[in-house]
Design a protein around this motif. Structure first.
Motif, PDB file in Angstrom:
ATOM      1  N   VAL A 272      59.569  -6.864  34.762  1.00 24.66           N
ATOM      2  CA  VAL A 272      60.259  -5.661  35.456  1.00 24.66           C
ATOM      3  C   VAL A 272      59.970  -4.475  34.300  1.00 24.66           C
ATOM      4  N   ALA A 273      59.968  -4.903  33.313  1.00 21.00           N
ATOM      5  CA  ALA A 273      59.985  -3.648  32.319  1.00 21.00           C
ATOM      6  C   ALA A 273      58.852  -3.028  32.073  1.00 21.00           C
ATOM      7  N   VAL A 274      57.697  -3.869  32.213  1.00 21.14           N
ATOM      8  CA  VAL A 274      56.286  -3.450  32.485  1.00 21.14           C
ATOM      9  C   VAL A 274      56.360  -2.642  33.713  1.00 21.14           C
ATOM     10  N   LEU A 275      56.886  -3.063  34.794  1.00 25.53           N
ATOM     11  CA  LEU A 275      56.714  -2.297  36.041  1.00 25.53           C
ATOM     12  C   LEU A 275      57.171  -0.846  35.997  1.00 25.53           C
ATOM     13  N   TYR A 276      58.230  -0.661  35.343  1.00 23.58           N
ATOM     14  CA  TYR A 276      58.972   0.523  35.378  1.00 23.58           C
ATOM     15  C   TYR A 276      58.697   1.515  34.115  1.00 23.58           C
ATOM     16  N   SER A 277      58.198   0.946  33.148  1.00 22.75           N
ATOM     17  CA  SER A 277      57.948   1.667  31.973  1.00 22.75           C
ATOM     18  C   SER A 277      56.457   1.958  31.549  1.00 22.75           C
ATOM     19  N   VAL A 278      55.652   1.001  32.210  1.00 20.47           N
ATOM     20  CA  VAL A 278      53.939   1.228  32.130  1.00 20.47           C
ATOM     21  C   VAL A 278      53.337   1.625  33.203  1.00 20.47           C
ATOM     22  N   VAL A 279      53.744   0.944  34.407  1.00 19.67           N
ATOM     23  CA  VAL A 279      52.818   1.309  35.742  1.00 19.67           C
ATOM     24  C   VAL A 279      52.892   2.555  36.295  1.00 19.67           C
ATOM     25  N   PRO A 280      54.166   3.232  36.152  1.00 24.17           N
ATOM     26  CA  PRO A 280      54.393   4.561  36.833  1.00 24.17           C
ATOM     27  C   PRO A 280      53.490   5.688  35.990  1.00 24.17           C
ATOM     28  N   PRO A 281      53.542   5.522  34.937  1.00 27.60           N
ATOM     29  CA  PRO A 281      52.693   6.729  34.046  1.00 27.60           C
ATOM     30  C   PRO A 281      51.112   6.390  34.275  1.00 27.60           C
ATOM     31  N   ALA A 282      50.872   5.204  34.708  1.00 28.21           N
ATOM     32  CA  ALA A 282      49.474   4.931  34.697  1.00 28.21           C
ATOM     33  C   ALA A 282      48.828   5.251  35.921  1.00 28.21           C
ATOM     34  N   VAL A 283      49.888   5.148  36.971  1.00 29.40           N
ATOM     35  CA  VAL A 283      49.306   5.157  38.417  1.00 29.40           C
ATOM     36  C   VAL A 283      49.672   6.591  38.997  1.00 29.40           C
ATOM     37  N   ASN A 284      50.516   7.197  38.194  1.00 28.39           N
ATOM     38  CA  ASN A 284      50.971   8.713  38.937  1.00 28.39           C
ATOM     39  C   ASN A 284      49.775   9.636  39.100  1.00 28.39           C
ATOM     40  N   PRO A 285      48.970   9.673  37.981  1.00 28.66           N
ATOM     41  CA  PRO A 285      47.655  10.773  38.058  1.00 28.66           C
ATOM     42  C   PRO A 285      46.813  10.171  39.263  1.00 28.66           C
ATOM     43  N   LEU A 286      46.591   8.880  39.689  1.00 23.85           N
ATOM     44  CA  LEU A 286      45.840   8.399  40.795  1.00 23.85           C
ATOM     45  C   LEU A 286      46.533   8.846  42.096  1.00 23.85           C
ATOM     46  N   ILE A 287      47.598   8.636  42.163  1.00 25.95           N
ATOM     47  CA  ILE A 287      48.698   8.826  43.327  1.00 25.95           C
ATOM     48  C   ILE A 287      48.425  10.339  43.742  1.00 25.95           C
ATOM     49  N   TYR A 288      48.497  11.218  42.534  1.00 27.65           N
ATOM     50  CA  TYR A 288      48.392  12.536  42.971  1.00 27.65           C
ATOM     51  C   TYR A 288      46.958  13.262  43.200  1.00 27.65           C
ATOM     52  N   SER A 289      45.927  12.656  42.753  1.00 32.60           N
ATOM     53  CA  SER A 289      44.680  13.020  42.836  1.00 32.60           C
ATOM     54  C   SER A 289      43.887  12.428  44.211  1.00 32.60           C
ATOM     55  N   MET A 290      44.732  11.601  44.710  1.00 29.55           N
ATOM     56  CA  MET A 290      44.084  10.865  45.782  1.00 29.55           C
ATOM     57  C   MET A 290      43.938  11.676  47.166  1.00 29.55           C
ATOM     58  N   ARG A 291      44.899  12.187  47.334  1.00 30.82           N
ATOM     59  CA  ARG A 291      45.118  13.025  49.060  1.00 30.82           C
ATOM     60  C   ARG A 291      45.285  14.626  48.492  1.00 30.82           C
ATOM     61  N   ASN A 292      45.060  14.992  47.309  1.00 28.12           N
ATOM     62  CA  ASN A 292      45.169  16.596  47.104  1.00 28.12           C
ATOM     63  C   ASN A 292      43.555  16.997  46.666  1.00 28.12           C
ATOM     64  N   GLN A 293      43.289  17.641  47.755  1.00 30.22           N
ATOM     65  CA  GLN A 293      42.000  18.114  47.805  1.00 30.22           C
ATOM     66  C   GLN A 293      41.630  19.307  46.702  1.00 30.22           C
ATOM     67  N   GLU A 294      42.374  20.096  46.386  1.00 30.42           N
ATOM     68  CA  GLU A 294      42.718  21.177  45.590  1.00 30.42           C
ATOM     69  C   GLU A 294      42.193  20.443  44.178  1.00 30.42           C
ATOM     70  N   LEU A 295      43.214  19.442  43.881  1.00 22.81           N
ATOM     71  CA  LEU A 295      43.216  18.998  42.648  1.00 22.81           C
ATOM     72  C   LEU A 295      41.901  18.389  42.521  1.00 22.81           C
ATOM     73  N   LYS A 296      41.340  17.365  43.349  1.00 20.73           N
ATOM     74  CA  LYS A 296      40.254  16.748  43.216  1.00 20.73           C
ATOM     75  C   LYS A 296      39.072  17.590  43.034  1.00 20.73           C
ATOM     76  N   ASP A 297      39.012  18.818  43.752  1.00 18.76           N
ATOM     77  CA  ASP A 297      37.990  20.021  43.635  1.00 18.76           C
ATOM     78  C   ASP A 297      38.018  20.447  42.186  1.00 18.76           C
ATOM     79  N   ALA A 298      39.065  20.689  41.446  1.00 15.12           N
ATOM     80  CA  ALA A 298      39.297  20.987  40.033  1.00 15.12           C
ATOM     81  C   ALA A 298      38.688  20.141  39.304  1.00 15.12           C
TER      82      ALA A 298
END
Length: 312
Positions: A272-298
């Motif tokens: 559980v500690a790995v889930l909330y302390s390690v996973v979000p920082p690693a996954v957040n960039p992927l989440i934001y870049s998946m559906r954001n065309q402006e960010l993907k273009d940049a």
């Protein structure tokens, strides 16, 4: 009378007992850490280098990426070093620093996510006032308030936690130093001040959560009134990454802190500690870049430019 002892170091929870599994955990965490550094680093570079991304939404995303880097850099490097060198020890000062920085980055991130919900609310529900409500000065003040409140909260918790007399040994049942685990080592009649601070912090977090939920209720109502299907799709596409990040952040926290004590065990707490302390920082960039065309273009232009420079 409890035996109050002076502690010079703490012993963290090991991921594995055998050398092969320790090296496997080291390699796994190294991969996750490098992925988090790369993902958040690319977002920082894209937002900083492209003028089209110099907007409030991407300014707050830049702050989120910085906090994610800080959060994962507080926990994983020490865990990797312990796995590599087959040790569990962390110094008293190192443990205090880990608590300070983790609470600081973690609390500031939640505040930034709340500010980002407000940004989406103003952009969709009050678009004519967006420039006046979220000007550069207002954005800087909100970001400074998020970082400042996180730092103040971290200083109060760290000072209070490490002023407690310890009489339950020095073994921390987690792979990094956490306030609840340190409090468990304190004398039974000395931890009430920290419990009061924790209740205040959870009340603040709950208030932020309510604000985020109410913001999205208003956003959904405004989106449903939009006559254009394209407009509704564009509005949802700017909100979905933030909603996904908040959901990941809140769900992992709820599992960590609200799970029944009857199902608690060192191995489950570790996962559980790995889930909330390690996973979000690693996954957040992927989440934001998946559906954001402006960010993907940049990001595409950024990598293309770097490749062309390397060929010259």
């Amino acid at each position: 009378m409890p035996n109050i002892s002076s502690v010079s170091e703490f012993l963290l929870l090991a991921f594995a007992d055998t050398r092969e599994l320790q090296l496997l955990h080291f390699a796994l965490f190294l991969g996750i850490y490098l992925a988090a550094l790369l993902g958040n680093g690319l977002i920082l570079s894209a937002v900083a280098c492209h003028h089209r991304l110099h907007t409030p939404m991407y300014f707050f995303l830049l702050n989120l990426a910085l906090l994610d880097l800080g959060c994962i850099s507080t926990t994983l490097p020490k865990a990797m070093a312990n796995a590599l060198w087959d040790t569990r020890a962390i110094s008293y000062q190192g443990c205090a620093a880990q608590v300070l920085f983790f609470v600081f980055f973690f609390g500031s991130e939640y505040s930034i996510l709340t500010v980002m919900a407000y940004d989406r609310y103003v952009a969709i529900c009050k678009p004519l006032h967006y420039g006046s409500l979220l000007g550069s000065r207002a954005c800087a003040q909100m970001a400074a308030a998020a970082w400042g409140s996180g730092f103040l909260n971290a200083v109060l918790h760290t000072a209070n936690t490490f002023s407690l007399p310890l009489c339950q040994g020095n073994s921390v049942d987690q792979f990094f130093c956490q306030i609840p685990q340190i409090v468990k080592l304190s004398c039974s009649d000395a931890y009430l001040r920290e419990v009061e601070l924790l209740v205040f912090s959870f009340s603040f977090v709950f208030g932020c959560f309510v604000f985020i939920v109410l913001s999205y209720v208003q956003i959904f109502r405004a989106v449903q009134r939009m006559p254009s299907v394209e407009g509704r799709h564009k509005a949802f596409s700017t909100c979905l990454p933030h909603m996904a990040v908040v959901s990941l952040f809140v769900s992992t926290d709820m599992v960590a802190y609200l799970k029944p004590p009857s199902i608690s065990s060192p191995s489950l707490d570790l996962v559980v500690a790995v889930l909330y302390s390690v996973v979000p920082p690693a996954v957040n960039p992927l989440i934001y870049s998946m559906r954001n065309q402006e960010l993907k273009d940049a990001l595409r232009r950024l990598m293309t430019r770097d490749v062309s420079k390397s060929k010259k």
